[in-house]
Scaffold this motif. Structure first.
Motif, PDB file in Angstrom:
ATOM      1  N   GLY A  32       0.751  -1.229  -0.209  1.00  0.00           N
ATOM      2  CA  GLY A  32      -0.117   0.149   0.219  1.00  0.00           C
ATOM      3  C   GLY A  32       0.980   1.581   0.291  1.00  0.00           C
ATOM      4  O   GLY A  32       0.557   2.113  -0.741  1.00  0.00           O
ATOM      5  N   TYR A  33       1.128   1.263   0.681  1.00  0.00           N
ATOM      6  CA  TYR A  33       3.075   2.219   0.745  1.00  0.00           C
ATOM      7  C   TYR A  33       3.543   3.031  -0.166  1.00  0.00           C
ATOM      8  O   TYR A  33       3.762   3.897  -0.648  1.00  0.00           O
ATOM      9  CB  TYR A  33       3.256   2.656   2.240  1.00  0.00           C
ATOM     10  N   ILE A  34       4.761   1.459  -0.828  1.00  0.00           N
ATOM     11  CA  ILE A  34       4.889   1.393  -2.011  1.00  0.00           C
ATOM     12  C   ILE A  34       4.000   2.197  -2.864  1.00  0.00           C
ATOM     13  O   ILE A  34       4.470   3.201  -3.202  1.00  0.00           O
ATOM     14  CB  ILE A  34       4.891   0.443  -2.749  1.00  0.00           C
ATOM     15  N   LEU A  35       2.662   1.857  -3.164  1.00  0.00           N
ATOM     16  CA  LEU A  35       1.767   2.508  -4.052  1.00  0.00           C
ATOM     17  C   LEU A  35       1.582   4.131  -4.026  1.00  0.00           C
ATOM     18  O   LEU A  35       1.435   5.011  -4.712  1.00  0.00           O
ATOM     19  CB  LEU A  35       0.438   2.049  -4.379  1.00  0.00           C
ATOM     20  N   LEU A  36       1.172   4.545  -2.723  1.00  0.00           N
ATOM     21  CA  LEU A  36       0.988   5.565  -2.445  1.00  0.00           C
ATOM     22  C   LEU A  36       2.114   6.588  -2.393  1.00  0.00           C
ATOM     23  O   LEU A  36       1.988   7.919  -3.076  1.00  0.00           O
ATOM     24  CB  LEU A  36       0.786   5.672  -0.164  1.00  0.00           C
ATOM     25  N   ILE A  37       4.120   6.186  -2.294  1.00  0.00           N
ATOM     26  CA  ILE A  37       4.830   7.356  -1.836  1.00  0.00           C
ATOM     27  C   ILE A  37       5.000   6.937  -3.764  1.00  0.00           C
ATOM     28  O   ILE A  37       5.465   8.118  -3.998  1.00  0.00           O
ATOM     29  CB  ILE A  37       5.412   6.153  -1.002  1.00  0.00           C
ATOM     30  N   GLY A  38       5.244   6.439  -4.038  1.00  0.00           N
ATOM     31  CA  GLY A  38       5.774   6.174  -5.827  1.00  0.00           C
ATOM     32  C   GLY A  38       4.400   7.087  -6.307  1.00  0.00           C
ATOM     33  O   GLY A  38       5.052   8.404  -7.087  1.00  0.00           O
ATOM     34  N   VAL A  39       2.973   7.221  -6.695  1.00  0.00           N
ATOM     35  CA  VAL A  39       2.748   8.029  -7.046  1.00  0.00           C
ATOM     36  C   VAL A  39       2.604   9.118  -6.194  1.00  0.00           C
ATOM     37  O   VAL A  39       2.497  10.754  -7.536  1.00  0.00           O
ATOM     38  CB  VAL A  39       1.117   8.099  -6.583  1.00  0.00           C
ATOM     39  N   LEU A  40       2.570  10.219  -5.062  1.00  0.00           N
ATOM     40  CA  LEU A  40       2.929  10.874  -4.395  1.00  0.00           C
ATOM     41  C   LEU A  40       4.357  11.789  -4.534  1.00  0.00           C
ATOM     42  O   LEU A  40       4.586  12.827  -5.793  1.00  0.00           O
ATOM     43  CB  LEU A  40       3.223  11.036  -2.984  1.00  0.00           C
ATOM     44  N   MET A  93      10.079  16.866 -15.608  1.00  0.00           N
ATOM     45  CA  MET A  93       8.964  15.762 -15.854  1.00  0.00           C
ATOM     46  C   MET A  93       9.265  14.368 -16.412  1.00  0.00           C
ATOM     47  O   MET A  93       7.891  13.778 -15.899  1.00  0.00           O
ATOM     48  CB  MET A  93       8.713  17.729 -16.854  1.00  0.00           C
ATOM     49  N   SER A  94      10.200  14.245 -17.201  1.00  0.00           N
ATOM     50  CA  SER A  94      10.093  13.426 -17.082  1.00  0.00           C
ATOM     51  C   SER A  94      10.476  12.151 -16.036  1.00  0.00           C
ATOM     52  O   SER A  94       9.990  11.263 -16.416  1.00  0.00           O
ATOM     53  CB  SER A  94      11.727  12.861 -18.229  1.00  0.00           C
ATOM     54  N   LEU A  95      11.303  12.471 -15.883  1.00  0.00           N
ATOM     55  CA  LEU A  95      11.728  11.505 -14.002  1.00  0.00           C
ATOM     56  C   LEU A  95      10.177  11.688 -13.385  1.00  0.00           C
ATOM     57  O   LEU A  95       9.424  10.673 -12.374  1.00  0.00           O
ATOM     58  CB  LEU A  95      12.036  12.665 -13.123  1.00  0.00           C
ATOM     59  N   GLY A  96       9.399  12.061 -13.596  1.00  0.00           N
ATOM     60  CA  GLY A  96       8.148  12.104 -12.843  1.00  0.00           C
ATOM     61  C   GLY A  96       6.704  11.099 -13.394  1.00  0.00           C
ATOM     62  O   GLY A  96       6.475   9.609 -12.866  1.00  0.00           O
ATOM     63  N   ILE A  97       7.121  11.106 -14.778  1.00  0.00           N
ATOM     64  CA  ILE A  97       6.941  10.062 -15.985  1.00  0.00           C
ATOM     65  C   ILE A  97       7.515   8.736 -15.949  1.00  0.00           C
ATOM     66  O   ILE A  97       6.349   7.605 -15.406  1.00  0.00           O
ATOM     67  CB  ILE A  97       6.772  10.447 -17.523  1.00  0.00           C
ATOM     68  N   ALA A  98       8.285   9.143 -15.310  1.00  0.00           N
ATOM     69  CA  ALA A  98       9.115   7.639 -15.085  1.00  0.00           C
ATOM     70  C   ALA A  98       9.161   7.227 -14.154  1.00  0.00           C
ATOM     71  O   ALA A  98       8.677   5.568 -13.706  1.00  0.00           O
ATOM     72  CB  ALA A  98      10.658   7.411 -15.127  1.00  0.00           C
ATOM     73  N   MET A  99       8.806   8.180 -12.330  1.00  0.00           N
ATOM     74  CA  MET A  99       8.459   7.005 -11.656  1.00  0.00           C
ATOM     75  C   MET A  99       6.415   6.449 -11.263  1.00  0.00           C
ATOM     76  O   MET A  99       6.590   5.812 -11.149  1.00  0.00           O
ATOM     77  CB  MET A  99       7.793   8.770 -10.203  1.00  0.00           C
ATOM     78  N   LEU A 100       6.317   7.644 -11.945  1.00  0.00           N
ATOM     79  CA  LEU A 100       4.604   7.006 -12.597  1.00  0.00           C
ATOM     80  C   LEU A 100       4.447   5.417 -12.843  1.00  0.00           C
ATOM     81  O   LEU A 100       3.768   4.965 -12.538  1.00  0.00           O
ATOM     82  CB  LEU A 100       3.922   7.933 -12.958  1.00  0.00           C
ATOM     83  N   MET A 101       5.409   4.920 -14.572  1.00  0.00           N
ATOM     84  CA  MET A 101       5.279   3.886 -14.859  1.00  0.00           C
ATOM     85  C   MET A 101       6.112   3.190 -14.182  1.00  0.00           C
ATOM     86  O   MET A 101       6.175   1.782 -14.270  1.00  0.00           O
ATOM     87  CB  MET A 101       5.996   4.750 -15.969  1.00  0.00           C
ATOM     88  N   PRO A 104       3.819   0.619 -10.273  1.00  0.00           N
ATOM     89  CA  PRO A 104       2.915  -0.707 -10.426  1.00  0.00           C
ATOM     90  C   PRO A 104       4.465  -1.932 -10.525  1.00  0.00           C
ATOM     91  O   PRO A 104       3.849  -2.522 -10.064  1.00  0.00           O
ATOM     92  CB  PRO A 104       2.040  -0.546 -11.448  1.00  0.00           C
ATOM     93  N   PHE A 105       5.058  -1.188 -10.674  1.00  0.00           N
ATOM     94  CA  PHE A 105       6.080  -2.503 -11.597  1.00  0.00           C
ATOM     95  C   PHE A 105       7.078  -2.272 -10.147  1.00  0.00           C
ATOM     96  O   PHE A 105       7.666  -3.887 -10.118  1.00  0.00           O
ATOM     97  CB  PHE A 105       7.665  -1.528 -12.507  1.00  0.00           C
ATOM     98  N   ILE A 106       7.117  -1.516  -9.251  1.00  0.00           N
ATOM     99  CA  ILE A 106       8.082  -1.888  -7.696  1.00  0.00           C
ATOM    100  C   ILE A 106       6.563  -2.462  -6.660  1.00  0.00           C
ATOM    101  O   ILE A 106       7.455  -3.789  -6.205  1.00  0.00           O
ATOM    102  CB  ILE A 106       8.023  -0.591  -7.055  1.00  0.00           C
ATOM    103  N   ARG A 107       5.724  -2.500  -6.692  1.00  0.00           N
ATOM    104  CA  ARG A 107       4.635  -3.270  -6.301  1.00  0.00           C
ATOM    105  C   ARG A 107       4.788  -4.558  -6.558  1.00  0.00           C
ATOM    106  O   ARG A 107       5.112  -5.464  -6.069  1.00  0.00           O
ATOM    107  CB  ARG A 107       3.257  -2.451  -6.907  1.00  0.00           C
TER     108      ARG A 107
END
Lengths: 142, 276
Positions: A32-40, A93-101, A104-107
């Protein structure tokens, strides 16, 4: 009556179920926290990129294009640009897109560790590995 | 004509409407972006990125509340991801016209599914052999009922291929296709409504990732569009979800469902007319 065998059986079943829930507690929280922190982090990076862009150019529009690059090539390209001294808002900006993608992979990666190391459930370790491999394939598409 | 100042508030509203209607922001932002003149394939690519943000954000809370079934999720993700890759590849290959029509039809079907949602309890009876082998059962603490709810999934041999199709829809149209997934979980696999909704939420994130990868390599992810849409939808969905928790008014939900109906019909009409 407290010693009613039926009630006792029910309570035992519920206690077992709760016990399973308790044992899963750590992993559920981690996932749960991986998803939350990653998106934030991703959202903060995008917002940071926009603020930086505004301060530099008084516009909030990014006009660079990402073409013919998969996620890892995009990250490498941005770091390469930054290392050459072109330290610009598009990096964030690119790192933001990368982090978003990658969130779920890290999850899925964390779930893999969970099924393998904590539960020793080989069936689900294999399923998770298949998910992970397919996602890795998709991230390396050309 | 398209600017951050226009797209950011529009995306907040899209995320808000999506959350209030019980769907993601994708189903709202794609028609709106195309109305603003964005090519539908670019709109789909941006939408699927924002789907990762909204689904992961809401999945986070549900997983921590022990409602999401990680095994059901992981098993079905194998199929939805493969579907999303197929769907996104199809989108790259076809002309825009059928995309409008399929989008409208899927939205219409999801709309009907939401409107006539049945809230039955999960299956507790015997399982078929495959589903038992897959260990697809569980329990969760239900706060409303005040007890632990036990359930046993069934018919995974039928649920899995259907989830591949749901993945195709998600990848093809750049949406979470949550309504389709929930329908499969509820009606085919016998999961309790709360488990099916929250598990579908978790599945949507990785499914969207697979689709997004295809669109990124194809050069359809424009950072200019992505920035306002991702931020806006995330903020709108957050506000909508917060408000939704406090409201139990069916009339309000029906109002937002009505907006989705208009969008569905409008997309079909544009697809059929071909003017786009």
């Amino acid at each position: 009556m407290t010693d009613d065998p039926k009630t006792g059986a029910w309570q035992n079943a519920d206690a077992r179920a709760l016990g399973e829930t308790q044992r899963q507690f750590d992993m559920d929280a981690v996932v749960g926290y991986i998803l939350l922190i990653g998106v934030l982090i991703a959202l903060v990076l995008v917002a940071g990129a926009l603020i930086w862009r505004w301060m530099n150019t008084r516009t909030l529009w990014f006009d660079y294009k990402v073409t013919g690059m998969n996620l890892f090539e995009l990250i490498v390209e941005e770091i390469h640009l930054a290392a050459k001294g072109a330290f610009r808002p598009r990096l964030l900006m690119s790192l933001g897109i990368a982090m978003l993608m990658l969130t779920p992979f890290i999850r899925v990666l964390a779930s893999m560790v969970y099924f393998m190391a904590a539960l020793r459930n080989w069936k689900y370790s294999v399923f998770t590995a298949i998910v992970l491999l397919t996602l890795t394939y998709s991230l390396f598409l050309r | 004509m398209i600017s951050f100042e226009l797209l950011f508030p529009v995306s907040i509203v899209a995320g808000f409407i999506g959350a209030m209607a019980g769907m993601g922001g994708g189903v709202v932002i794609i028609p709106v972006l195309t109305l603003l003149g964005v090519d539908i394939k670019h709109a789909i690519a941006i939408s699927i990125l924002s789907v990762i943000a909204t689904s992961s954000g809401s999945a986070s809370a549900y997983i921590r509340d022990h409602i999401t079934n990680l095994k059901v999720g992981m098993f079905l993700e194998m199929f939805t991801i493969a579907g999303a890759l197929t769907g996104a590849k199809i989108t790259l290959a076809v002309s825009p016209k059928p995309l409008y029509i399929i989008f409208g039809l899927v939205l219409l079907a999801s709309w009907l599914a939401l409107l006539f949602a049945r809230h039955q309890m999960g299956n507790t009876g015997p399982q078929d052999r495959l589903t038992r082998w897959l260990e697809l059962e569980g329990s969760y603490p239900d706060q409303v009922l005040g007890k632990v709810v036990h359930y046993k999934a069934v018919r995974s041999y039928f649920g899995a291929p259907l989830m591949y199709l749901a993945g195709i829809i998600a990848g093809l149209l750049g949406i979470g296709a949550g309504a389709v997934k929930v329908l499969i979980h509820d009606l085919v696999m016998g999961l309790p409504p709360k488990v099916s909704t929250t598990t579908s939420n978790m599945i949507i994130g990785v499914t969207a990732l697979a689709g997004a990868s295809v669109y990124l390599v194809a050069g359809l992810v424009e950072p200019g569009l992505a920035a306002p849409v991702i931020l806006g939808i995330a903020i709108g969905a957050f506000l909508g979800t917060r408000l939704l928790v406090r409201m139990s008014n069916q009339a309000v939900r029906r109002f937002f469902l009505f907006i989705l109906l208009i969008l569905a019909v409008e997309m079909i009409v544009r697809g059929v007319r071909g003017g786009l």
